[in-house]
Design an enzyme around this catalytic site. Sequence first.
Site, mmCIF file in Angstrom:
data_model
loop_
_atom_site.group_PDB
_atom_site.id
_atom_site.type_symbol
_atom_site.label_atom_id
_atom_site.label_comp_id
_atom_site.label_asym_id
_atom_site.label_seq_id
_atom_site.Cartn_x
_atom_site.Cartn_y
_atom_site.Cartn_z
ATOM 1 N N HIS A 132 0.869 -1.185 0.000
ATOM 2 C CA HIS A 132 0.000 0.000 0.000
ATOM 3 C C HIS A 132 0.903 1.233 0.000
ATOM 4 C CE1 HIS A 132 -2.679 3.011 1.925
ATOM 5 N NE2 HIS A 132 -3.700 2.248 1.586
ATOM 6 N N ASP A 209 3.288 -4.319 7.847
ATOM 7 C CA ASP A 209 2.063 -3.536 7.707
ATOM 8 C C ASP A 209 0.909 -4.514 7.938
ATOM 9 O OD1 ASP A 209 -0.274 -2.412 6.797
ATOM 10 O OD2 ASP A 209 0.590 -1.570 4.965
ATOM 11 N N GLN A 212 -4.298 -5.032 7.051
ATOM 12 C CA GLN A 212 -5.271 -6.011 6.552
ATOM 13 C C GLN A 212 -5.059 -7.391 7.193
ATOM 14 O OE1 GLN A 212 -7.725 -5.059 4.700
ATOM 15 N NE2 GLN A 212 -7.002 -3.098 3.905
ATOM 16 N N LYS A 235 -10.151 -0.504 10.317
ATOM 17 C CA LYS A 235 -10.278 -1.710 9.478
ATOM 18 C C LYS A 235 -10.659 -2.916 10.325
ATOM 19 C CE LYS A 235 -7.042 0.100 6.147
ATOM 20 N NZ LYS A 235 -7.874 0.602 5.043
ATOM 21 N N CYS A 373 -4.926 2.576 -3.487
ATOM 22 C CA CYS A 373 -3.666 3.049 -2.881
ATOM 23 C C CYS A 373 -2.555 2.028 -3.062
ATOM 24 C CB CYS A 373 -3.837 3.397 -1.399
ATOM 25 S SG CYS A 373 -4.953 4.747 -1.108
HETATM 26 N N1 PLP Z 1 -1.712 -0.603 4.655
HETATM 27 C C1 PLP Z 1 -2.694 -1.315 4.097
HETATM 28 C C2 PLP Z 1 -2.411 -2.700 3.621
HETATM 29 C C3 PLP Z 1 -3.959 -0.751 3.967
HETATM 30 O O1 PLP Z 1 -4.939 -1.457 3.386
HETATM 31 C C4 PLP Z 1 -4.180 0.573 4.421
HETATM 32 C C5 PLP Z 1 -5.498 1.213 4.211
HETATM 33 O O2 PLP Z 1 -6.145 1.002 3.215
HETATM 34 C C6 PLP Z 1 -3.121 1.255 5.015
HETATM 35 C C7 PLP Z 1 -1.912 0.639 5.123
HETATM 36 C C8 PLP Z 1 -3.289 2.642 5.538
HETATM 37 O O3 PLP Z 1 -4.125 2.659 6.643
HETATM 38 P P1 PLP Z 1 -4.580 4.037 7.304
HETATM 39 O O4 PLP Z 1 -5.106 4.872 6.175
HETATM 40 O O5 PLP Z 1 -5.609 3.641 8.282
HETATM 41 O O6 PLP Z 1 -3.368 4.635 7.938
#
Ligand code: PLP
Length: 415
Positions: A132, A209, A212, A235, A373
């Site tokens: 992401h 990260d 998910q 999430k 993203c």
């Molecule tokens: N990493 C992953 C895999 C995500 O799906 C997301 C959000 O879509 C993020 C990071 C970023 O999360 P946040 O916008 O809550 O900081």
Amino acid sequence: MSTLPDTQYDPIEALDVRGDFPALAQTVNGHPLTFLDSAASAQQPAAVIDAVRRYQENDHANVHRGVHTLSHRATEAYEGARDRVRSFVNAASRSEIVLTKGTTEAVNLVAQSFVRPRIGSGEKIVISHMEHHANIVPWQILCEQTGAELVVAPIDERGKLRLDALYSLLDESVRILGITHVSNALGTINPIAEITAEARARGIPVLVDGAQGVPHSPVDVQALGCDFYAFSAHKMFGPTGTGVLYGREALLEAMPPYQGGGDMILEVRFDGTIYNELPYKFEAGTPNIAGVVGLGAAIEYLEGIGMDRVNAHEQLLLADMMERLGKIDGLRLIGTAEYKASVQSFVVDGIHPHDLGTLLDQQGVAVRTGHHCAMPVMQFFDVPGTARASLALYNTADDVERLIAALERAIRMFR
Ligand code: PLP
């Protein structure tokens, strides 16, 4: 503990918790809402909404600073949520749980406070092609600041990480490996325990990260062996604007603060400041107290169901959804790795994903469309974007049924 789901799980009674989520009771464009966009932001159960409302109505005050009753209550609620997070991901100590705005802030914190002082020109940061933007751009910024190099481990045409290629990149010039637990665009589950073992054998710290990862299966940061694990409350059925950075205590201890301000200090003098102990050193300013209360309630809710049950339920639905999507003429599945969490991207010949998303919305079916993203993933598969249906614990076989019927209708309308 394996990071991959046990595909041989015993059949279980299907979860039926849709009624716990008030937002799911509505109709949209004259149809019952079929919410298949939980990977972007999941709906909240009444238990979370009520906990936040109770806090706002009765207990709201600033944390850590007042001697009065409400401030004590707010502090207890906030710190109680931290304890829940600790046990939810099995961190060794509450000092290892830093409360942030979300995954994005957590990754930036690690980039700036952990890696920046330890990296120089020509040294490397390794990530994967399925990250992401939150696990790409903070590293690009760091490279601009330091002259370091960002190196990307490849994926294959099913959306699986090419592990041998990744391991061959992990040499002595690498200062961190940043890797997603589960790809938000492809659903691929990476074998984190194996990857961290390989990286740590070479002395390379690992940031995972987990945005998910946490909503879909049990996560044990000690079993995964990672140094940092980042995730977001919204999430996992909690509020927006709140998240977590787990970090090994010894590493957090050695890191400078990320931001300066109130609460992260023990003593401030003009000739020098003494920083607070962990985890407060990394929590400058008034935090999102209500959000953290909601995160605690979300964890309590998930623990009441059991993450193994959540995982098993979602895996059954995902298998059904993938099979049925795969049979639709002209539809191409993007992301077909062997081990997947409940996300499926797809494109349909001759229909732009945004048009498809609009036609589905008209039938009450909410999917995400676009690049999610994860633009490099779209570039790899040579598509402008995809439609993505993502499942959560509250989805049912009826939701999959409605998605398929709505898609077939949309395709007929378009052609
Ligand atoms: N990493 C992953 C895999 C995500 O799906 C997301 C959000 O879509 C993020 C990071 C970023 O999360 P946040 O916008 O809550 O900081």
